[in-house]
Design a protein around this motif. Sequence first.
Motif, PDB file in Angstrom:
ATOM      1  N   THR A 114      -8.650  21.419  -2.597  1.00 50.96           N
ATOM      2  CA  THR A 114      -7.827  20.304  -3.120  1.00 50.96           C
ATOM      3  C   THR A 114      -8.505  18.982  -2.807  1.00 50.96           C
ATOM      4  OG1 THR A 114      -5.874  21.516  -2.377  1.00 50.96           O
ATOM      5  CG2 THR A 114      -5.490  19.292  -2.667  1.00 50.96           C
ATOM      6  N   PHE A 115      -8.948  18.792  -1.692  1.00 46.36           N
ATOM      7  CA  PHE A 115      -9.792  17.714  -1.349  1.00 46.36           C
ATOM      8  C   PHE A 115     -10.802  17.071  -2.383  1.00 46.36           C
ATOM      9  CE2 PHE A 115     -12.856  15.280   1.998  1.00 46.36           C
ATOM     10  CZ  PHE A 115     -12.035  14.152   1.839  1.00 46.36           C
ATOM     11  N   ASP A 116     -11.622  18.433  -2.605  1.00 49.21           N
ATOM     12  CA  ASP A 116     -12.648  18.104  -3.805  1.00 49.21           C
ATOM     13  C   ASP A 116     -12.129  17.753  -5.232  1.00 49.21           C
ATOM     14  OD1 ASP A 116     -14.527  18.410  -2.005  1.00 49.21           O
ATOM     15  OD2 ASP A 116     -14.925  20.671  -2.377  1.00 49.21           O
ATOM     16  N   ILE A 117     -11.023  18.358  -5.456  1.00 48.49           N
ATOM     17  CA  ILE A 117     -10.613  18.193  -6.679  1.00 48.49           C
ATOM     18  C   ILE A 117      -9.948  16.641  -6.544  1.00 48.49           C
ATOM     19  CG2 ILE A 117      -8.390  18.597  -8.311  1.00 48.49           C
ATOM     20  CD1 ILE A 117      -8.508  21.395  -7.251  1.00 48.49           C
ATOM     21  N   LEU A 118      -9.226  16.273  -5.760  1.00 51.33           N
ATOM     22  CA  LEU A 118      -8.508  14.841  -5.853  1.00 51.33           C
ATOM     23  C   LEU A 118      -9.686  13.662  -5.722  1.00 51.33           C
ATOM     24  CD1 LEU A 118      -5.467  15.444  -3.679  1.00 51.33           C
ATOM     25  CD2 LEU A 118      -5.650  14.946  -6.185  1.00 51.33           C
ATOM     26  N   LYS A 119     -10.760  14.238  -4.865  1.00 56.46           N
ATOM     27  CA  LYS A 119     -12.003  13.068  -4.828  1.00 56.46           C
ATOM     28  C   LYS A 119     -12.734  12.867  -6.111  1.00 56.46           C
ATOM     29  CE  LYS A 119     -14.189  14.799  -1.526  1.00 56.46           C
ATOM     30  NZ  LYS A 119     -15.264  15.038  -0.336  1.00 56.46           N
ATOM     31  N   GLN A 120     -12.597  14.033  -7.003  1.00 53.08           N
ATOM     32  CA  GLN A 120     -13.472  14.130  -8.280  1.00 53.08           C
ATOM     33  C   GLN A 120     -12.272  13.049  -9.263  1.00 53.08           C
ATOM     34  OE1 GLN A 120     -14.918  17.082 -10.392  1.00 53.08           O
ATOM     35  NE2 GLN A 120     -16.511  17.301  -9.066  1.00 53.08           N
ATOM     36  N   ARG A 121     -11.110  13.339  -9.080  1.00 54.59           N
ATOM     37  CA  ARG A 121     -10.258  12.676  -9.979  1.00 54.59           C
ATOM     38  C   ARG A 121      -9.814  10.910  -9.732  1.00 54.59           C
ATOM     39  NH1 ARG A 121      -4.682  15.678 -10.522  1.00 54.59           N
ATOM     40  NH2 ARG A 121      -3.820  13.577 -11.322  1.00 54.59           N
ATOM     41  N   PHE A 122      -9.764  11.019  -8.191  1.00 52.12           N
ATOM     42  CA  PHE A 122      -9.420   9.422  -8.188  1.00 52.12           C
ATOM     43  C   PHE A 122     -10.524   8.677  -7.431  1.00 52.12           C
ATOM     44  CE2 PHE A 122      -5.601  12.090  -7.862  1.00 52.12           C
ATOM     45  CZ  PHE A 122      -4.698  11.053  -9.016  1.00 52.12           C
ATOM     46  N   THR A 133       0.917   2.770  -9.836  1.00 58.48           N
ATOM     47  CA  THR A 133       1.308   1.313 -10.125  1.00 58.48           C
ATOM     48  C   THR A 133       1.055   0.465  -9.131  1.00 58.48           C
ATOM     49  OG1 THR A 133       3.467   1.739  -9.579  1.00 58.48           O
ATOM     50  CG2 THR A 133       2.909   2.185 -11.719  1.00 58.48           C
ATOM     51  N   ARG A 134       0.672   0.803  -7.886  1.00 57.93           N
ATOM     52  CA  ARG A 134       0.391   0.088  -6.721  1.00 57.93           C
ATOM     53  C   ARG A 134      -0.969   0.382  -6.212  1.00 57.93           C
ATOM     54  NH1 ARG A 134       2.342  -3.918  -7.125  1.00 57.93           N
ATOM     55  NH2 ARG A 134       2.082  -4.397  -5.000  1.00 57.93           N
ATOM     56  N   PRO A 135      -1.316  -0.520  -5.315  1.00 54.33           N
ATOM     57  CA  PRO A 135      -2.691  -0.036  -4.345  1.00 54.33           C
ATOM     58  C   PRO A 135      -2.196   1.092  -3.538  1.00 54.33           C
ATOM     59  CG  PRO A 135      -2.095  -2.409  -4.028  1.00 54.33           C
ATOM     60  CD  PRO A 135      -0.930  -1.761  -5.012  1.00 54.33           C
ATOM     61  N   TYR A 136      -2.934   2.267  -3.606  1.00 56.66           N
ATOM     62  CA  TYR A 136      -2.863   3.418  -2.974  1.00 56.66           C
ATOM     63  C   TYR A 136      -3.964   4.098  -2.482  1.00 56.66           C
ATOM     64  CZ  TYR A 136      -4.844   5.786  -7.122  1.00 56.66           C
ATOM     65  OH  TYR A 136      -5.714   6.022  -7.829  1.00 56.66           O
ATOM     66  N   LEU A 194       0.972  -1.091   0.100  1.00 55.94           N
ATOM     67  CA  LEU A 194       0.115   0.067  -0.061  1.00 55.94           C
ATOM     68  C   LEU A 194       0.922   1.399  -0.051  1.00 55.94           C
ATOM     69  CD1 LEU A 194      -2.876   1.218   0.280  1.00 55.94           C
ATOM     70  CD2 LEU A 194      -2.335   1.203   2.683  1.00 55.94           C
ATOM     71  N   VAL A 195       0.482   2.129  -1.045  1.00 56.00           N
ATOM     72  CA  VAL A 195       1.389   3.342  -0.766  1.00 56.00           C
ATOM     73  C   VAL A 195       0.308   4.551  -0.525  1.00 56.00           C
ATOM     74  CG1 VAL A 195       2.629   4.913  -2.394  1.00 56.00           C
ATOM     75  CG2 VAL A 195       2.713   2.576  -3.056  1.00 56.00           C
ATOM     76  N   VAL A 196       0.812   5.025   0.496  1.00 55.46           N
ATOM     77  CA  VAL A 196       0.294   6.195   1.205  1.00 55.46           C
ATOM     78  C   VAL A 196       0.846   7.472   0.730  1.00 55.46           C
ATOM     79  CG1 VAL A 196      -0.390   7.720   3.412  1.00 55.46           C
ATOM     80  CG2 VAL A 196      -0.273   5.066   3.336  1.00 55.46           C
ATOM     81  N   CYS A 197      -0.007   8.191  -0.114  1.00 50.95           N
ATOM     82  CA  CYS A 197       0.551   9.506  -0.798  1.00 50.95           C
ATOM     83  C   CYS A 197      -0.010  10.395  -0.077  1.00 50.95           C
ATOM     84  CB  CYS A 197      -0.027   9.601  -2.236  1.00 50.95           C
ATOM     85  SG  CYS A 197       0.441   8.804  -3.528  1.00 50.95           S
ATOM     86  N   VAL A 198       0.885  11.463   0.480  1.00 47.16           N
ATOM     87  CA  VAL A 198       0.532  12.531   1.299  1.00 47.16           C
ATOM     88  C   VAL A 198       0.803  13.805   0.438  1.00 47.16           C
ATOM     89  CG1 VAL A 198       0.920  13.793   3.377  1.00 47.16           C
ATOM     90  CG2 VAL A 198       1.257  11.573   3.372  1.00 47.16           C
ATOM     91  N   VAL A 199      -0.239  14.612   0.543  1.00 50.91           N
ATOM     92  CA  VAL A 199      -0.083  16.024  -0.184  1.00 50.91           C
ATOM     93  C   VAL A 199      -0.429  17.061   0.862  1.00 50.91           C
ATOM     94  CG1 VAL A 199      -0.750  15.306  -2.434  1.00 50.91           C
ATOM     95  CG2 VAL A 199      -2.705  16.080  -0.988  1.00 50.91           C
ATOM     96  N   ASP A 200      -0.192  18.189   0.704  1.00 51.72           N
ATOM     97  CA  ASP A 200      -0.478  19.288   1.583  1.00 51.72           C
ATOM     98  C   ASP A 200      -1.725  19.962   0.993  1.00 51.72           C
ATOM     99  OD1 ASP A 200      -0.902  21.822   3.054  1.00 51.72           O
ATOM    100  OD2 ASP A 200       1.702  22.221   2.924  1.00 51.72           O
ATOM    101  N   ALA A 208     -13.900   8.882  -4.405  1.00 46.23           N
ATOM    102  CA  ALA A 208     -13.668   9.424  -2.693  1.00 46.23           C
ATOM    103  C   ALA A 208     -13.470   8.310  -2.066  1.00 46.23           C
ATOM    104  CB  ALA A 208     -15.552   9.531  -2.463  1.00 46.23           C
ATOM    105  N   ASP A 209     -13.462   7.052  -2.434  1.00 41.04           N
ATOM    106  CA  ASP A 209     -12.876   5.743  -1.550  1.00 41.04           C
ATOM    107  C   ASP A 209     -11.415   5.877  -1.371  1.00 41.04           C
ATOM    108  OD1 ASP A 209     -12.940   5.243  -4.499  1.00 41.04           O
ATOM    109  OD2 ASP A 209     -13.079   3.052  -3.929  1.00 41.04           O
ATOM    110  N   LYS A 210     -10.704   6.791  -2.626  1.00 40.79           N
ATOM    111  CA  LYS A 210      -9.322   6.384  -2.587  1.00 40.79           C
ATOM    112  C   LYS A 210      -8.590   7.799  -1.908  1.00 40.79           C
ATOM    113  CE  LYS A 210      -7.568   3.209  -5.652  1.00 40.79           C
ATOM    114  NZ  LYS A 210      -7.566   2.222  -4.848  1.00 40.79           N
TER     115      LYS A 210
END
Length: 461
Positions: free
Chosen positions: A346-354, A329-332, A305-311, A356-358
């Motif tokens: 930022t939270f909204d943008i990322l939820k839309q892209r990836f 390339t991995r489960p993340y 599992l890759v935990v990607c952190v963004v500010d 909500a469950d990710k």
Amino acid sequence: MMTEDTISAVITALGQSAVGIVRISGADALAVSGKLFRAASGKSLADYPSHKMVYGHIYDLRDNSLVDEVLAVYMAAPHSYTAEDVVEIQCHGGIQALQKILSLTYAAGAKPAERGEFTKRAFLNGRIDLTQAEAVMDIISSRSEASLKLAARQQNGELAEALHNLRRQLLDVVVHLEAVIDYPEEDIEEITFGEVKKRILEIGAGISDLLSNAHTGRILREGLRTAIIGRPNVGKSSLLNALLKEERAIVSEYAGTTRDVIEEQLLIDGVPLVLSDTAGIRKSGDYVEQLGVQKTRDLLKDTGLVVCVVDGSEGLTAEDEEIFQAAATRPYVIIVNKSDLNVAATFDILKQRFGADKVMTLSAKTGAGMDEFSAWLKGYVYGDKETLSGGIYVQNARHEELLRQALHALKEAGQAASDGMPYDCIIIDVRRAIDLLGEITGDTVPDEIINEIFSRFCIGK
Ligand code: GDP
């Protein structure tokens, strides 16, 4: 299948402890122990009933010197760990006493036990199957309570029984098909290709069921290999520290057995995480800068599992994008950190892209959202099952691989039946599946594999 030699080993940890145990196993166990043990009663151990604890002393008969005060127990075959005659001597736990008594057993004719030899004998003598033998090692090396529970169930024979049932059902199919081939003139119930296929697929579904839990089983056994990545100052080390605070069990640092790096192991809500190379993680903001996306991918290769952190308070940068690319390339999971600041956009943008469950948001600083993150991890490991209430969890990579191959063989058998191929062709595939399942239980396993498996045990197991 009694093995000739009588063997002995110290079966407890070598160190200072109140009690240590030397086990002697084999046809001469009583004879060997008779040369060093004297019961206080003056009787011989053989005069006592099996499984009776007897008080006495160990002597070095060469100079008649007293070695230790002990309890000895004789366990008559087949009611012992190895299913052979066994004598166990409980002495004081110091290294000197144990080594001395062990050397006396050698002098009395016992051979040093090899790695895993007691358990191997239990297997060769038919007391346990291979899955149960492997479970012994899993119990010893369990990293979480859940994993221990699964290993204990496996040792109790649950997996073995499920596999034997599946094999029996497959054998029924083979026997039926062979009867039709061999005695065409007899009045053997005709079986249509459709029926054959249905039976085979039903049995295949049983194997799929076993495989469906393997993801959970493997993580509980080996720990979830986790990497925290992100550009500098997004809060990776803060998240790590917050996780360490959440953690409800012991943190240990140990050198990884497969690779030469320090790993940090922690339990989050019963889920064992293995954070590899914490020092590296602390600097891992530099991963992408220094190594480029491809190298980062290589580094993440065996990460579970890759935990990607963004500010979240800063918005996304090109560097964040590169990190997403490598992680994908991995489960993340993507963590939008610093939720105590303004991260909504930022939270909204990322939820839309990836999806909500990710994507989750939390604050490593205040701890807000950490419980949700733990819950997410638990969900990731257990799927929709949540707990380990029932079912069989395959924990062992060897079992998983053989189950996959068996399932594949059955799919081919099903296909052959669909295509109306001769019964012989179907039988070949079904037999292959039977052999593969037998390799898991040890019924049809080559000697080299057996030796390989037991060589991973330690001496005395
Ligand atoms: P790393 O370089 O990714 O490991 O980031 P650090 O964990 O060292 O954190 C960088 C800075 O961000 C430090 O000053 C932290 O105190 C701060 N920080 C980390 N997490 C949070 C958070 O959730 N909220 C706020 N406001 N600051 C945070």
